[in-house]
Enzyme design. Sequence first.
Site, mmCIF file in Angstrom:
data_model
loop_
_atom_site.group_PDB
_atom_site.id
_atom_site.type_symbol
_atom_site.label_atom_id
_atom_site.label_comp_id
_atom_site.label_asym_id
_atom_site.label_seq_id
_atom_site.Cartn_x
_atom_site.Cartn_y
_atom_site.Cartn_z
ATOM 1 N N LYS A 183 0.850 -1.193 0.000
ATOM 2 C CA LYS A 183 0.000 0.000 0.000
ATOM 3 C C LYS A 183 0.885 1.242 0.000
ATOM 4 O O LYS A 183 1.481 1.598 1.013
ATOM 5 C CB LYS A 183 -0.914 0.045 1.224
ATOM 6 C CG LYS A 183 -2.038 1.065 1.002
ATOM 7 C CD LYS A 183 -2.669 1.586 2.259
ATOM 8 C CE LYS A 183 -1.936 2.716 2.882
ATOM 9 N NZ LYS A 183 -1.824 3.935 2.067
ATOM 10 N N GLU A 259 10.543 1.862 9.915
ATOM 11 C CA GLU A 259 11.462 2.973 9.647
ATOM 12 C C GLU A 259 10.654 4.244 9.869
ATOM 13 O O GLU A 259 9.730 4.527 9.090
ATOM 14 C CB GLU A 259 12.028 2.880 8.233
ATOM 15 C CG GLU A 259 12.857 1.592 8.062
ATOM 16 C CD GLU A 259 13.489 1.400 6.695
ATOM 17 O OE1 GLU A 259 14.262 0.437 6.542
ATOM 18 O OE2 GLU A 259 13.202 2.183 5.775
ATOM 19 N N CYS A 293 13.549 11.682 5.564
ATOM 20 C CA CYS A 293 13.585 11.368 7.001
ATOM 21 C C CYS A 293 14.961 11.637 7.587
ATOM 22 O O CYS A 293 15.101 11.765 8.795
ATOM 23 C CB CYS A 293 13.193 9.918 7.218
ATOM 24 S SG CYS A 293 14.280 8.780 6.343
ATOM 25 N N GLU A 395 9.620 16.811 14.919
ATOM 26 C CA GLU A 395 9.881 16.661 13.486
ATOM 27 C C GLU A 395 8.912 17.556 12.710
ATOM 28 O O GLU A 395 7.696 17.474 12.889
ATOM 29 C CB GLU A 395 9.690 15.207 13.060
ATOM 30 C CG GLU A 395 9.996 15.006 11.580
ATOM 31 C CD GLU A 395 9.697 13.573 11.091
ATOM 32 O OE1 GLU A 395 8.571 13.100 11.292
ATOM 33 O OE2 GLU A 395 10.591 12.968 10.489
HETATM 34 P P1 NAD Z 1 2.381 8.377 7.652
HETATM 35 O O1 NAD Z 1 2.748 7.584 8.853
HETATM 36 O O2 NAD Z 1 1.299 9.381 7.773
HETATM 37 O O3 NAD Z 1 1.915 7.404 6.470
HETATM 38 C C1 NAD Z 1 2.752 6.395 5.971
HETATM 39 C C2 NAD Z 1 1.889 5.297 5.385
HETATM 40 O O4 NAD Z 1 1.155 4.691 6.422
HETATM 41 C C3 NAD Z 1 0.870 5.773 4.352
HETATM 42 O O5 NAD Z 1 0.793 4.813 3.325
HETATM 43 C C4 NAD Z 1 -0.412 5.824 5.152
HETATM 44 O O6 NAD Z 1 -1.572 5.674 4.385
HETATM 45 C C5 NAD Z 1 -0.217 4.643 6.084
HETATM 46 N N1 NAD Z 1 -0.983 4.698 7.321
HETATM 47 C C6 NAD Z 1 -1.340 5.790 8.043
HETATM 48 N N2 NAD Z 1 -2.044 5.420 9.139
HETATM 49 C C7 NAD Z 1 -2.125 4.072 9.116
HETATM 50 C C8 NAD Z 1 -2.726 3.097 9.966
HETATM 51 N N3 NAD Z 1 -3.400 3.437 11.061
HETATM 52 N N4 NAD Z 1 -2.618 1.789 9.639
HETATM 53 C C9 NAD Z 1 -1.932 1.414 8.522
HETATM 54 N N5 NAD Z 1 -1.366 2.294 7.674
HETATM 55 C C10 NAD Z 1 -1.437 3.610 7.975
HETATM 56 O O7 NAD Z 1 3.731 9.013 7.133
HETATM 57 P P2 NAD Z 1 3.911 10.022 5.897
HETATM 58 O O8 NAD Z 1 3.379 11.347 6.294
HETATM 59 O O9 NAD Z 1 3.420 9.364 4.658
HETATM 60 O O10 NAD Z 1 5.518 10.084 5.771
HETATM 61 C C11 NAD Z 1 6.312 10.993 6.447
HETATM 62 C C12 NAD Z 1 6.897 10.368 7.699
HETATM 63 O O11 NAD Z 1 7.635 9.208 7.359
HETATM 64 C C13 NAD Z 1 7.878 11.262 8.427
HETATM 65 O O12 NAD Z 1 7.672 11.150 9.815
HETATM 66 C C14 NAD Z 1 9.230 10.688 8.055
HETATM 67 O O13 NAD Z 1 10.264 10.956 8.963
HETATM 68 C C15 NAD Z 1 8.904 9.236 8.005
HETATM 69 N N6 NAD Z 1 9.883 8.501 7.188
HETATM 70 C C16 NAD Z 1 10.805 7.702 7.801
HETATM 71 C C17 NAD Z 1 11.773 7.018 7.047
HETATM 72 C C18 NAD Z 1 12.829 6.147 7.677
HETATM 73 O O14 NAD Z 1 13.513 5.456 6.936
HETATM 74 N N7 NAD Z 1 13.013 6.166 8.977
HETATM 75 C C19 NAD Z 1 11.756 7.161 5.670
HETATM 76 C C20 NAD Z 1 10.810 7.997 5.079
HETATM 77 C C21 NAD Z 1 9.869 8.655 5.846
HETATM 78 O O1 6OD Z 2 18.188 5.071 1.315
HETATM 79 C C1 6OD Z 2 17.395 4.285 1.829
HETATM 80 O O2 6OD Z 2 17.480 3.052 1.677
HETATM 81 C C2 6OD Z 2 16.319 4.808 2.668
HETATM 82 N N1 6OD Z 2 15.533 3.894 3.279
HETATM 83 C C3 6OD Z 2 16.150 6.139 2.771
HETATM 84 C C4 6OD Z 2 15.160 6.752 3.565
HETATM 85 C C5 6OD Z 2 14.936 8.068 3.435
HETATM 86 C C6 6OD Z 2 13.915 8.714 4.178
HETATM 87 O O3 6OD Z 2 13.204 9.580 3.753
#
Ligand code: NAD
Ligand code: 6OD
Length: 491
Positions: A183, A259, A293, A395
Amino acid sequence: MLVSSTHPKQLQHFINGEFLATQKTFRNISPVNGQVISDVCEADAATVDAAVKAAQAALKGPWGRMGVQERAALLHKVADGIQARFEEFVAAEVADTGRPVHQARTLDVARGIANFRTFADLIKTAGTEVFQSESADGLGALNYTIRKPLGVVGIISPWNLPLLLFTWKVAPALACGNAVVTKPSEESPSSATLLAEVMRDAGVPPGVFNLIHGFGGNSAGEFLTAHADVDAITFTGESKTGSTIMKAVADDMKEVSFELGGKNAAVVFADADFDAAIDGVMRSSFTNSGQVCLCSERVYVERPIFDRFVAAMKQRTDALQVGYPGDDGVDMGPLISHGHRDKVLSYYRLAVEEGATVVAGGGTPRFGDERDDGAYVQPTIWTGLPDSARCVTEEIFGPVCHIAPFDSEEEVIARVNDSDYGLACALWTTNLKRAHRVAPQIEAGLVWVNTWFLRDLRTPFGGVKQSGLGREGGRYSLEFYSEVTNICIKL
Ligand code: NAD
Ligand code: 6OD
C-alpha cells in the site's frame, strides 16, 4: 466490491496479476498547482482480503517452488522494465510530488532500479550458518540453517520518496520468496501503479505482487495490518503511525520492521572544511524540500565559525530557486500537499512565538501564477531558539533548520542525543581522531562523517528510540524477510 474500469486517469488496484477498480475513489492532487492528477480507487476490507488471498495462493504455486537463481533473474527483469520506462517513472514521481525532475532521475528512479538489482544479487550469494557441535558421546552434531520466506508480507510506504522507499521493501521481500500486498501512500500512488505494470510485463507470477490503494486508519492500511493472514508488516512513516500499527499487529504477533521519523542533527566543528560543510548542510536541510527522514533540522556549529556559517547559509538559502519541477536550475519544488504545507507553516509561526530569529525565508513564495495554488513554502533558517523549543524537538519535515552554537565536544554530543528520535546524524570535521571519537557516541542508527545520505545498500539502515525498530539493508533485509530454521543432525 471489485468492478472493471478502463478510465485512463483512474489508478486501480493490482491483484492476482490484474488491474481492478473499486467503486469508491479519491483524488490525487498536484502540489504544484492544486489540479487533479488522477482518481484513485480506495480498497475496502473485501478488496484487501482478495489481495491477501491472492498472495497466499501465489506462495503455493510456481512462485513457491521457484529457485533462487530464477527469482533473482526475474527481479533483474523488473529492474530492466523500470529502466525501459525510466522517463514514465520520472513523470509519475514528479506529478505526484512536484520534486525537481533532475532529482527524480538521479535519486528516486535510479534507486528504484538499484534496489531490485542489489537484492537480486544479494540473495544469489547469501549463505547460511553452519555449526559443528560437540556431544557427550564424542560423535558430535552438525547444525545448519535454512532460509524460508515469511509468507505474506504487508508493505506500507510513505509519500516522501515514493518509488525509492516502496522498492526498498518490495525488492528484498520478493528476493526472499515472499508474496506481498503493498500500500503506497495516498499522496503518491502513481509510481507504484506503474511498477505493477512492470511486474506483470516482466512475468512475475499472479498474486506475488499485489497493490492496494487507500488511506491509513479505517481504510486500506488498517485493513492490511489487521488482516489475520498477513504474516509480517514492514512500514515506513511517522512514529505515531508505527505505534498504531504495533498495537494493530500485537494480537497476531506479526513480524514488524519500522522505519520512522527523525529530528536529525548536523554538527559542524570549527576544523571542518567550511565550504564542504556549507554544501553538505544545504543538501541535508533542503533536499526534497526537507522531506527526507534523514534531513537535518537541528544544526550545531562550533562557536568560532558560527556567525560566518549562518551568514553563508543565509546567502545560499536566499539564492535557492523554488519553482516548477522541470525548470532549468530549479532547486526545490513544493511540499507534498496543502495539508502538509499547513503543518509546516504552523511551525513557521510557532518558531516566531518561541522567540526565533528568522534568518531566511519563514513564509510562502508568491509566483503570480498557478503555483500560488500549489503547496510551496520558502526554505527557512532560524537561530536563537532554546534546545527545549518545540521547533527544535519536534519533526517538522519541511525545508527548515535551526542553527545553534556550541562550545565543546561533550556539550554537543549531549545536545544531539537529547532527543526522542535517533535516526541519523552528520558530522563535519577534518580531525579524523575526533570523528572516530564522536561518531560512536551519537545515539542514532546512521552517522555520516563529511557527507550525508551517501548510501551503500549492503549496509544496515534504521533508527533507534522513536526512529524505528529493526534494520533493513543488505543481510539485515534478508534476515527480516526470511524465516530461519535450524536443522541439527546428530552424527
Ligand atoms: P504516515 O505515517 O502518515 O503514512 C505512511 C503510510 O502509512 C501511508 O501509506 C499511510 O496511508 C499509512 N498509514 C497511516 N495510518 C495508518 C494506519 N493506522 N494503519 C496502517 N497504515 C497507515 O507518514 P507520511 O506522512 O506518509 O511520511 C512521512 C513520515 O515518514 C515522516 O515522519 C518521516 O520521517 C517518516 N519517514 C521515515 C523514514 C525512515 O527510513 N526512517 C523514511 C521515510 C519517511
Ligand atoms: O536510502 C534508503 O534506503 C532509505 N531507506 C532512505 C530513507 C529516506 C527517508 O526519507
